[in-house]
Design an enzyme around this catalytic site. Structure first.
Site, PDB file in Angstrom:
ATOM      1  CG  HIS A 149     -31.925 -45.669  -3.325  1.00 46.76           C
ATOM      2  ND1 HIS A 149     -31.347 -45.304  -4.668  1.00 46.76           N
ATOM      3  CD2 HIS A 149     -31.585 -47.156  -3.608  1.00 46.76           C
ATOM      4  CE1 HIS A 149     -30.821 -46.401  -5.217  1.00 46.76           C
ATOM      5  NE2 HIS A 149     -30.914 -47.374  -4.608  1.00 46.76           N
ATOM      6  CD  GLU A 150     -32.168 -49.502  -0.360  1.00 44.46           C
ATOM      7  OE1 GLU A 150     -32.724 -50.466  -0.917  1.00 44.46           O
ATOM      8  OE2 GLU A 150     -30.887 -49.234  -0.743  1.00 44.46           O
ATOM      9  CG  HIS A 197     -34.587 -50.857  -5.116  1.00 48.82           C
ATOM     10  ND1 HIS A 197     -34.355 -50.799  -6.605  1.00 48.82           N
ATOM     11  CD2 HIS A 197     -33.433 -50.572  -4.223  1.00 48.82           C
ATOM     12  CE1 HIS A 197     -32.991 -50.673  -6.809  1.00 48.82           C
ATOM     13  NE2 HIS A 197     -32.442 -50.239  -5.531  1.00 48.82           N
ATOM     14  CG  HIS A 245     -39.475 -51.697  -9.741  1.00 54.60           C
ATOM     15  ND1 HIS A 245     -38.187 -51.834 -10.315  1.00 54.60           N
ATOM     16  CD2 HIS A 245     -40.313 -51.679 -11.060  1.00 54.60           C
ATOM     17  CE1 HIS A 245     -38.032 -51.964 -11.658  1.00 54.60           C
ATOM     18  NE2 HIS A 245     -39.502 -52.124 -12.045  1.00 54.60           N
TER      19      HIS A 245
END
Length: 701
Positions: free
Chosen positions: A479-480, A483, A486
């Site tokens: 998940h991190e 980020h 992205h």
């Protein structure tokens, strides 16, 4: 180099395993499976934090602060000049970039650096930059120069992206009421300050234990909780307690209404409503959703209602199963699943029906193995590899930080990810992502490389072996890193809208999508290997692990729908009427959740997300829905599809917030984002997952 336990294996076998690991793990995995060595500097001065020479010592923050204040004045003069030679949006983005480089860096160091002098200097820099921003928010000539361009067009040619970003800058300006008459503007400033104070007080109260005199607690449950003198102290919800009486008692006692919290929440909602009205919005929800993916609260409500209707029978099936489990465990044929039972029976079902003990999976998910899996996935999808990079003395804030260079096979270096993965005293206990420097196009044609930090709270590696991750920790890591990627894969004109600097209800889409990859057996097979023997995880374990992540998905989603609906109700049309927040909670729970409200409780007074996510709590649901839709459309058939990965990068990730997120998603998926279509996408996923786990649980319950 990896280290192993010395248990009962022979020296020869240890020697064999040692050489097998060295030859089998990739250099990246080997690096992350051993702690970074401390850097001793014999030859040169420290290069400074993040390779910034100003930060060789803590007082460099004062130099950074002074420099940015001087730069701000230069850019203001350029923006309001009659002889301006650059687009107004270019000047504003440089202004934003200059401030963010200091503010974002200082905010991170303030909470992450182990030395007090650095923390204090960073905090003072944060305060100073806040002062600069406040002065900008009252600078009428600067606002008028931007407003004129937005309304009439620039004196220089502009693109659609230029005009969109200029409007975002203008909206940021107007949130502080600069466009209002002076008396009304000052009222907006006071409201903003008061809202900040109320939010801080509410969050502090939300985390306080409930303290009751022992006479107020029935003797039969008194011993479940710690005492202090004549007082019984309930520090939280005992959601995983095996004793059902303890779970119920904690729920009823910890969530008792508290007048002081009720008044704080009512005042907070009222002030937000008044602020929105002063700035020309119908409700605070309308203000909060401006420039979001969903655009306006009416669409959020349609989505919530549509999803709620379809979830109801599916969630009821979950609660029926929980009731069956409760009756079997308690021996009481009339027992019913209650709101305090849901986390407990979710955990129990994972253990009993899927035999999914977290410890069983730990040896197969070493940190290095997981990083190797991420690296392989990123190479498959984007042609990007993660390279562990040696840092120079003074570059990091602690001795156990890794630095990753993100390198594209054709484009070269895309940016840097600093990995602050391990626990230490004083470090925040929260998995999160920080932008230190945003990417942007530079005037000479180059690109300002993004720099981010990914922070986790993992246990330090030991001499007996590497750090091992539970399945939920693997999800958090992916998940991190979603980020972080992205930010790395974005290629925007302006740093103000790069990477995660987009609408709240879209910022989580790339990170949630990464969780789908982390839950796919085909992806897990590429790296889930025993850290000592290198044996791949068995197909049976893999099947049980992946199925366990989807248990009670309908009821869990229904709970998120309930939270989102409550948040919208609090910030909607009735917000200014001062109605008791618990009465609103009762109504919303009856409409949107399958388990009844528990009398004399006020769960919302502990819901600190109302402060940080005011009117935006639905963002989790929308991000999950969009990520699910993207997964089903492009990656479910093949999670390593390079063509789909390239398309996803070029049409979604590359743009950050430079293009309205609603438009990005609609173009990418070639379909309008209606509430009905969004709800159907999530329901389809829930039904598909339910069919996968049904065979596993039927024989166990």
């Amino acid at each position: 180099m990896l280290q192993f336990g010395r248990s009962t294996v022979s020296a020869a076998l240890q020697h064999y395993c040692h050489h097998k690991l060295v030859s089998t793990w990739s250099p990246l995995a080997t690096a992350f499976n051993a702690p970074p060595g401390k850097r001793i500097n014999f030859t040169r001065e420290d290069v400074g934090l993040f390779h910034m020479p100003e930060l060789r010592t803590f007082d460099g923050f004062y130099l950074l602060r002074d420099n940015v204040e001087h730069k701000t004045q230069e850019l203001i003069a350029e923006a309001i000049s009659n002889k301006r030679r650059r687009k107004i949006v270019d000047i504003f983005d440089e202004l934003s970039d200059s401030l963010c480089k200091v503010a974002d860096l200082a905010e991170f160091i303030r909470i992450a650096h182990p030395k007090n002098k650095y923390m204090q200097a960073a905090e003072e820099a944060c305060i100073s930059i806040c002062g600069v921003v406040e002065s900008l928010n009252t600078h009428k000539p600067l606002y008028q120069a931007l407003s004129k361009v937005v309304e009439q067009g620039d004196i220089l040619p502009t693109s659609e992206v230029d005009r969109h970003v200029a409007k975002l800058f203008l909206f940021d300006f107007e949130q502080c009421g600069i466009h209002l008459p002076e008396e009304e503007r000052l009222r907006v400033v006071r409201l903003n300050d008061y809202i900040l104070q109320l939010g801080q007080k509410f969050m502090n109260g939300a985390s306080q234990p409930t303290t009751l005199h022992r006479r107020q607690v029935p003797e039969s449950i008194r011993n479940y909780f710690p005492t202090s003198g004549d007082n019984v102290i309930i520090t939280g919800l005992c959601t995983n307690a095996e004793n059902v009486q303890m779970r119920e008692a904690a729920h009823r006692l910890y969530l008792q209404p508290l007048d002081s919290q009720e008044e704080l929440l009512k005042d907070l909602l009222l002030c937000r409503h008044e602020l929105a009205r002063s700035c020309g919005f119908e409700t605070y929800a309308h203000r909060a959703l401006n420039a979001s993916t969903m655009e306006r609260p009416e669409l959020v409500r349609e989505f919530i209602d549509e999803l709620s209707d379809q979830l109801r029978p599916r969630a009821e099936a979950d609660f029926t199963l929980m009731t069956k489990m409760k009756r079997k465990e308690s021996g009481q044929p009339n027992a019913l699943a209650e709101i305090w039972d849901t986390p407990y029976f979710t955990t129990q079902l994972k253990r009993q029906s899927l035999e999914a003990q977290a410890n069983e999976f730990l040896p197969y998910f070493s940190l290095g193995g997981c990083m190797e899996g991420l690296d392989n996935l990123l190479q498959s999808l984007y042609g990007v590899r993660l390279e562990n990079t040696e840092m120079e003395p003074g570059e990091s804030w602690a001795s156990d930080i890794y630095k990753l260079a993100v390198v594209h096979e054709n484009e070269g270096l895309l940016g840097y990810i600093y990995c602050d993965f391990f626990e230490r005293i004083g470090k925040p206990n929260q998995d999160c992502h920080f932008t230190i420097q945003g990417g942007k196009r530079l005037p000479g044609g180059g690109y300002q490389l993004p720099i981010v930090v990914v922070m986790l709270g993992l246990a330090q590696p030991r001499w007996t072996g590497p750090t091992l991750l539970s399945p939920s920790r693997v999800d958090n890591l992916f998940h991190e890193m979603g980020h972080a990627m992205h930010s790395m894969l974005a290629r925007t004109e302006f740093q103000h809208v790069t990477g995660t600097r987009c609408s709240t209800d879209f910022a989580e889409v790339p990170s949630v999508l990464m969780e789908y990859f982390a839950s796919d057996p085909r992806v897990l097979r590429t790296f889930a290997r025993h850290f000592q023997t290198h044996q791949p995880i068995s197909e049976d374990m893999l099947r049980r692990l992946c199925a366990s992540k989807h248990l009670f998905a309908a009821s869990e989603t229904q709970l998120q729908v309930f939270y989102s609906a409550l948040d919208q109700e609090y910030h909607g049309e009735g917000a200014g009427k001062g109605r008791n927040t618990t009465e609103i909670l009762k109504d919303v729970q009856n409409r949107y959740y399958g388990l009844p409200y528990v009398e004399n409780t006020a769960w919302q007074l502990r819901f600190s997300h109302l402060v940080g996510y005011g009117a935006k709590y639905y963002s989790y649901l929308i991000s999950k829905t969009i990520a699910s839709w993207i997964w089903q459309t492009y990656f479910e058939a093949n999670p390593f599809n390079r063509q789909a990965g390239e398309k996803y990068r070029s049409e979604i990730l590359a743009h950050g917030g430079a293009v309205p997120s609603r438009k990005l998603v609609a173009n990418f998926l070639q379909r309008e984002m209606t509430p009905s279509i969004l709800a159907h996408s999530l329901i389809h996923e829930i039904d598909t997952d339910e069919s996968k786990i049904k065979e596993l649980i039927v024989s166990k319950i």
